[in-house]
Design a protein around this motif. Sequence first.
Motif, short mmCIF file in Angstrom:
data_model
loop_
_atom_site.label_atom_id
_atom_site.label_comp_id
_atom_site.label_asym_id
_atom_site.label_seq_id
_atom_site.Cartn_x
_atom_site.Cartn_y
_atom_site.Cartn_z
N GLY A 1 0.88 -1.16 0.06
CA GLY A 1 0.09 0.03 -0.19
C GLY A 1 0.99 1.34 -0.23
N ILE A 2 2.08 1.17 -0.21
CA ILE A 2 3.01 2.45 -0.44
C ILE A 2 3.46 2.61 -1.91
CG2 ILE A 2 3.26 2.40 1.98
CD1 ILE A 2 6.20 1.05 1.41
N VAL A 3 4.76 3.38 -2.03
CA VAL A 3 5.11 3.45 -3.48
C VAL A 3 6.84 3.13 -3.11
CG1 VAL A 3 3.72 5.44 -3.82
CG2 VAL A 3 5.82 5.87 -2.78
N PRO A 4 7.11 2.88 -4.42
CA PRO A 4 8.57 2.33 -4.37
C PRO A 4 9.53 3.56 -3.84
CG PRO A 4 7.86 1.90 -6.36
CD PRO A 4 6.66 2.55 -5.83
N GLU A 5 10.46 3.63 -3.10
CA GLU A 5 11.40 4.51 -2.24
C GLU A 5 12.84 4.47 -2.65
OE1 GLU A 5 12.42 1.68 -1.55
OE2 GLU A 5 12.68 2.19 0.56
#
Length: 291
Positions: free
Chosen positions: A147-151
């Motif tokens: 539920g997050i983005v590539p960082e």
Amino acid sequence: MPFTYDNYKDILVALDGPVAILTFNRPKYQNAWTEEMNKEVIHAFEQFDLDDRVRVVIVTGTGGAFCAGADLRKGDFSTDGRYQPITINDHRDGGGQASLVIQRCRKVVIAAINGPAVGVGITITLGMDIRIAYKDAKIGFVFVRRGIVPEATSTYLLPRLIGHSRTMTLFLTGKVYPAHSPLLSLLFSSLIDTPDQVLPAALELAKEIAGKTSAVSAAFAKALVWRPKASPEEQHLLDSKAMYATGNGADGKEGVKSFLEKRQPKFAGTVTKDLPDFYPWWDLVDVRSKI
């Protein structure tokens, strides 16, 4: 300036001649990434950059893993209760700060991926110069499944390393693949048959680089690739300045002389003393934490 590498909790640092070996050291948790590890990696790489004893850095993991990603036992990715009150514009992704310090390091950096590298465990390697992996190591850019983005600046780095099509497949499925997958073929310079041979292979390469190349030339080459100008013509002008600086430097003269004399070069230049005034030629952006 004295450099010490023995006061860390979640990493280990050892010097093998001109090679520094940084080991993620949380084997009980497959070397899962913590805020403490993030701080320690940043501190170590800031020292590597300035420590003229260090020519090459190897990053690996202890036990059977490289790094299994963020330690989710410590909580989710929300800022509630984990930080001082902070706004969206002031927040800084910790993995990104570590990745940028690695990218800014003027020494050659080799990832020796001896086991699973998932989430930040793989994105942290993208700013390194060379990646060597165990052929069956599990590699996963799993962010959309959390539920997050590539960082960790991976959305900038990965397309440049393997192309947009493969990047989108890896990012948008969030699937875990073996290192030998065709999707990952451009990411690794070599695949090793067994996990226990990954570090020796990396160490052999590191010692060859340290013994046969110029530290100044290597720092220039890294920066020319990752900090290019906007057009071939502008890059030519930058190349020309770099050729002038290195060709007239002591290492440039020693490189030619040693070749003609059929002997190993004795490069004495260091990145702390022998880079020209126009390095760095790019704008330095302040990405320090606001808290």
